[in-house]
Write a protein that holds these residues in place. Structure first.
Motif, PDB file in Angstrom:
ATOM      1  N   UNK A 519       0.826  -1.214   0.000  1.00  0.00           N
ATOM      2  CA  UNK A 519       0.000   0.000   0.000  1.00  0.00           C
ATOM      3  C   UNK A 519       0.857   1.259   0.000  1.00  0.00           C
ATOM      4  N   UNK A 520       1.942   1.246   0.769  1.00  0.00           N
ATOM      5  CA  UNK A 520       2.819   2.415   0.785  1.00  0.00           C
ATOM      6  C   UNK A 520       3.490   2.630  -0.567  1.00  0.00           C
ATOM      7  N   UNK A 521       3.843   1.532  -1.248  1.00  0.00           N
ATOM      8  CA  UNK A 521       4.445   1.676  -2.579  1.00  0.00           C
ATOM      9  C   UNK A 521       3.466   2.364  -3.535  1.00  0.00           C
ATOM     10  N   UNK A 522       2.190   1.932  -3.513  1.00  0.00           N
ATOM     11  CA  UNK A 522       1.176   2.559  -4.360  1.00  0.00           C
ATOM     12  C   UNK A 522       0.967   4.022  -3.966  1.00  0.00           C
ATOM     13  N   UNK A 523       0.947   4.282  -2.647  1.00  0.00           N
ATOM     14  CA  UNK A 523       0.720   5.646  -2.165  1.00  0.00           C
ATOM     15  C   UNK A 523       1.838   6.581  -2.597  1.00  0.00           C
ATOM     16  N   UNK A 524       3.082   6.140  -2.485  1.00  0.00           N
ATOM     17  CA  UNK A 524       4.200   6.998  -2.875  1.00  0.00           C
ATOM     18  C   UNK A 524       4.203   7.247  -4.383  1.00  0.00           C
ATOM     19  N   UNK A 525       3.782   6.267  -5.156  1.00  0.00           N
ATOM     20  CA  UNK A 525       3.658   6.496  -6.599  1.00  0.00           C
ATOM     21  C   UNK A 525       2.645   7.600  -6.888  1.00  0.00           C
ATOM     22  N   UNK A 526       1.499   7.552  -6.197  1.00  0.00           N
ATOM     23  CA  UNK A 526       0.466   8.566  -6.424  1.00  0.00           C
ATOM     24  C   UNK A 526       0.914   9.937  -5.938  1.00  0.00           C
ATOM     25  N   UNK A 527       1.621   9.962  -4.780  1.00  0.00           N
ATOM     26  CA  UNK A 527       2.122  11.245  -4.274  1.00  0.00           C
ATOM     27  C   UNK A 527       3.123  11.860  -5.247  1.00  0.00           C
ATOM     28  N   UNK A 528       3.969  11.025  -5.834  1.00  0.00           N
ATOM     29  CA  UNK A 528       4.945  11.538  -6.795  1.00  0.00           C
ATOM     30  C   UNK A 528       4.246  12.126  -8.016  1.00  0.00           C
ATOM     31  N   UNK A 529       3.214  11.443  -8.512  1.00  0.00           N
ATOM     32  CA  UNK A 529       2.475  11.953  -9.673  1.00  0.00           C
ATOM     33  C   UNK A 529       1.785  13.272  -9.326  1.00  0.00           C
ATOM     34  N   UNK A 530       1.153  13.333  -8.150  1.00  0.00           N
ATOM     35  CA  UNK A 530       0.472  14.572  -7.744  1.00  0.00           C
ATOM     36  C   UNK A 530       1.464  15.725  -7.580  1.00  0.00           C
ATOM     37  N   UNK A 531       2.645  15.431  -6.987  1.00  0.00           N
ATOM     38  CA  UNK A 531       3.650  16.485  -6.821  1.00  0.00           C
ATOM     39  C   UNK A 531       4.169  16.967  -8.166  1.00  0.00           C
ATOM     40  N   UNK A 532       4.318  16.053  -9.115  1.00  0.00           N
ATOM     41  CA  UNK A 532       4.771  16.452 -10.449  1.00  0.00           C
ATOM     42  C   UNK A 532       3.782  17.333 -11.161  1.00  0.00           C
ATOM     43  N   UNK A 533       2.488  17.070 -10.978  1.00  0.00           N
ATOM     44  CA  UNK A 533       1.467  17.896 -11.618  1.00  0.00           C
ATOM     45  C   UNK A 533       1.299  19.241 -10.923  1.00  0.00           C
ATOM     46  N   UNK A 534       1.595  19.285  -9.601  1.00  0.00           N
ATOM     47  CA  UNK A 534       1.356  20.516  -8.840  1.00  0.00           C
ATOM     48  C   UNK A 534       2.376  21.586  -9.157  1.00  0.00           C
ATOM     49  N   UNK A 535       3.625  21.202  -9.427  1.00  0.00           N
ATOM     50  CA  UNK A 535       4.676  22.183  -9.721  1.00  0.00           C
ATOM     51  C   UNK A 535       4.820  22.335 -11.232  1.00  0.00           C
ATOM     52  N   UNK A 536       4.761  23.555 -11.694  1.00  0.00           N
ATOM     53  CA  UNK A 536       4.783  23.790 -13.139  1.00  0.00           C
ATOM     54  C   UNK A 536       6.160  23.531 -13.735  1.00  0.00           C
ATOM     55  N   UNK A 537       7.167  24.297 -13.315  1.00  0.00           N
ATOM     56  CA  UNK A 537       8.482  24.156 -13.932  1.00  0.00           C
ATOM     57  C   UNK A 537       9.293  23.001 -13.375  1.00  0.00           C
ATOM     58  N   UNK A 538       9.220  22.815 -12.050  1.00  0.00           N
ATOM     59  CA  UNK A 538      10.050  21.794 -11.392  1.00  0.00           C
ATOM     60  C   UNK A 538       9.288  20.487 -11.209  1.00  0.00           C
ATOM     61  N   UNK A 539       8.250  20.264 -12.000  1.00  0.00           N
ATOM     62  CA  UNK A 539       7.436  19.064 -11.847  1.00  0.00           C
ATOM     63  C   UNK A 539       8.211  17.766 -11.985  1.00  0.00           C
ATOM     64  N   UNK A 540       8.975  17.568 -13.074  1.00  0.00           N
ATOM     65  CA  UNK A 540       9.720  16.298 -13.207  1.00  0.00           C
ATOM     66  C   UNK A 540      10.716  16.071 -12.079  1.00  0.00           C
ATOM     67  N   UNK A 541      11.399  17.160 -11.655  1.00  0.00           N
ATOM     68  CA  UNK A 541      12.369  17.004 -10.568  1.00  0.00           C
ATOM     69  C   UNK A 541      11.674  16.630  -9.268  1.00  0.00           C
ATOM     70  N   UNK A 542      10.560  17.300  -8.966  1.00  0.00           N
ATOM     71  CA  UNK A 542       9.817  17.001  -7.746  1.00  0.00           C
ATOM     72  C   UNK A 542       9.248  15.585  -7.794  1.00  0.00           C
ATOM     73  N   UNK A 543       8.806  15.172  -8.968  1.00  0.00           N
ATOM     74  CA  UNK A 543       8.304  13.808  -9.135  1.00  0.00           C
ATOM     75  C   UNK A 543       9.385  12.786  -8.776  1.00  0.00           C
ATOM     76  N   UNK A 544      10.595  12.990  -9.296  1.00  0.00           N
ATOM     77  CA  UNK A 544      11.687  12.049  -9.034  1.00  0.00           C
ATOM     78  C   UNK A 544      12.083  12.053  -7.560  1.00  0.00           C
ATOM     79  N   UNK A 545      12.128  13.240  -6.938  1.00  0.00           N
ATOM     80  CA  UNK A 545      12.526  13.330  -5.530  1.00  0.00           C
ATOM     81  C   UNK A 545      11.540  12.584  -4.640  1.00  0.00           C
TER      82      UNK A 545
END
Length: 599
Positions: A519-545
């Motif tokens: 469940x945590x693996x799925x949750x972190x995947x979703x959090x990464x996707x949401x963080x990538x969409x939330x930041x305009x310029x730094x989206x890919x970097x935030x997604x990876x972090x």
């Protein structure tokens, strides 16, 4: 996959040749000498000095290639050189620590030197740290003062006075900066770093003696062990007698001592009242389970060796808790990359091999579960066709976990019953098998999973309870007194029925931990996707972090849970039912290898 059978041997030889004979016995390395005398306090200074010097060189971050030069310096001089280097290096490191601390404390005051007393008319500078909240108290100071710096916590106050001001004059904590300036401190640091580099270079050169020191340390340990065994027996008698335990398979090796006729050998099987030392005898690929068993409790000599079962079940439990094929590959890669380190020792090779098996088992289970770093394979793909289980099927996963627990406890009792035969105590273990199996089947009947009526399973459990009641104690059936003792012991054993079912239910932690990991693996995947969409310029970097940090945290927690709870279920639940008594380890009177001392 058993406990090596032992023979009790007695060696008889001429006292004048005792040292020579014991040297040969030590070279064979097959005898566990029975020591009867009280331990004697030994002078271990040379051994400790050798060990300390070798550890110091082994801890060096850089080492020269191991070699054995033809000309070896005198040992005392070499040890003195190594220990002098170590002491000087420790002094320099301590000095650097104090200088860094002094520099950090002095930095907020800036670059300054205390002026001579004549320039201030015999007065001195006194420095104080003032919390920001007490700024108003500075205005009440009647002595000359100035604020020379400030930060987010303190004001840095300098006061001029002939003598140290009293707390009434300056109500703040004084700062002791010493008489050196920042420039002086930095110069001392540079000098200390240069001295440390010279000492590290000398230490690097000294690492060429690692193999020689390890060889000497092994010889010193052999001499100390030989001296301990030499003290056994009567030195005034013309003959010496030495008793030992020897594995039965090594008797042919031991008999080589008798070929020249100067040693007499008598061997016999252990008596029922004797408790020989325990030597677990497992193939190398199963020896990781042996190390896990020895870590917790060594079984008694007449008990069972649970190493194989612990090995297999630990791999299974780790796989269920990890619950992801991607994490399994990552764990396998870590074990494989560390192979050079764990291959240096016997225990390391055994546990490293077990780690690879754990990775393989977790990979297989993750494929069956269809989880790859929390992602499911695409429908219709070959990986999707291999998915047989679903972590979201709570009922099936809970049933699987409890079934594994019941089978594990049944296997433990079956192991205990096999080694208790032909004594009647084996029937008591059979009773627990019937109770556990019947209880699980009855539970499945109440769930509607088994169509059979309840009566056969209740009858099976009643029969098991009767066997536990009558055969949980070894007292004979020869009178009412022993019969009463047997019944009381049986009632006490039946009191553990709730614990038995509690132990079976404790295996639900396998499903709970596996579910949390997935469940945590799925949750972190979703959090990464949401963080990538939330930041305009730094989206890919935030997604990876977020993705990397989240999976690293979950991976660490899953590894910790897999090891800790896998060991707990094996070493507490399983061993409580599977082995009886606790043995003492077999320690061969043998020469130490040089590789034992080199990490």
């Amino acid at each position: 996959m058993s406990i090596a059978p032992m023979q009790r041997v007695t060696l008889i030889g001429l006292a004048e040749r005792k040292r020579e004979i014991l040297r040969r016995l030590q070279a064979l390395g097959v005898a566990h000498v029975i020591m009867r005398g009280a331990p004697v306090e030994e002078d271990r200074r040379e051994h400790l000095e050798l060990r300390a010097a070798l550890d110091y060189l082994l801890d060096s971050p850089l080492r020269r290639r191991l070699q054995r030069p033809a000309e070896v310096p005198e040992l005392a001089a070499l040890l003195e050189t190594i220990h002098t280097n170590r002491r000087r290096r420790e002094d320099v490191v301590d000095r650097l620590t104090l200088l860094r601390r002094h520099r950090r404390a002095l930095a907020p005051w800036g670059e300054f030197r205390f002026p001579p007393l004549e320039e201030l008319g015999g007065r001195r500078l006194w420095l104080y740290l003032v919390p920001l909240g007490r700024r108003e108290a500075i205005d009440a100071i009647e002595l000359p003062w100035a604020i020379v710096n400030r930060d987010h916590r303190n004001l840095y106050l300098a006061v001029i006075a002939a003598d140290e001001p009293t707390p009434e004059q300056v109500p703040f904590a004084r700062s002791h900066t010493g008489g050196r300036s920042l420039t002086d401190i930095r110069a001392l640091e540079q000098a200390a770093h240069g001295e440390l580099e010279e000492l590290d270079a000398e230490r690097y050169v000294l690492t060429r003696w690692i193999a020689s020191l390890a060889d000497r340390l092994a010889r010193a340990a052999d001499d100390a062990e030989l001296g301990r065994v030499m003290r056994e027996g009567d030195d005034d008698a013309p003959l010496f007698v030495l008793d030992a335990w020897v594995p039965r398979r090594a008797m042919a090796t031991l008999k080589t001592l008798c070929r020249d006729g100067d040693v007499a050998l008598h061997a016999r099987a252990p008596r029922p009242d004797e408790e020989p030392p325990v030597l677990l005898d497992n193939p190398e690929w199963l020896a990781g389970g042996e190390e896990a068993v020895k870590f917790f409790q060594l079984p008694g000599y007449r008990s069972a060796d649970p190493s194989a079962m612990v090995y297999v079940s630990f791999v299974l439990f780790f796989a269920i808790i990890l619950a992801d094929a991607g994490y399994a590959l990552a764990f396998g890669a870590l074990v494989w990359l560390a192979r050079r380190r764990w291959k240096r020792s016997v225990i390391g090779r055994r546990l490293g091999s077990m780690g690879l098996a754990m990775s393989g088992g977790a990979l297989l289970y993750g494929i069956l579960l269809g989880s790859y770093f929390g992602l499911a394979p695409p429908p219709g793909s070959p990986l999707a066709a291999l998915q047989w289980l679903s972590i979201d099927d709570f009922g099936a996963m809970m049933t699987l976990s409890i079934a594994i627990g019941v089978l594990h406890l049944i296997a433990a009792n079956a192991l205990a019953a096999w080694y208790a035969r032909p004594r009647r105590l084996a029937l008591g273990n059979l009773g627990w098998i019937l109770l556990l199996g019947g209880g699980f089947a009855l539970w499945r009947v109440t769930q509607g999973a088994l169509p059979t009526p309840r009566l056969p399973w209740l009858t099976l459990m009643a029969g098991g309870a009767l066997l536990v009641l009558l055969f949980s104690r070894a007292t004979p059936f020869d009178g009412w007194r022993h019969a009463a003792q047997r019944l009381v012991g049986g009632l006490i054993s039946l009191g553990g029925l709730s614990q038995a079912f509690g132990n079976a239910l404790s295996y639900m932690r396998l499903f709970a931990l596996g579910l949390s990991s997935a469940s945590l693996a799925v949750t972190f995947n979703q959090l990464a996707v949401d963080a990538g969409h939330a930041a305009a310029g730094a989206g890919p970097l935030l997604f990876l972090v977020v993705l990397l940090l989240g999976h690293a945290l979950n991976f660490a927690l899953a590894l910790m849970g897999g090891v800790v709870h896998g060991l707990r279920l094996n070493l507490i639940e399983f061993l409580r039912w599977g082995i009886k008594g606790e043995g003492r380890p077999y320690q061969a009177f043998a020469n130490k290898e040089e590789s034992t001392w080199i990490k």
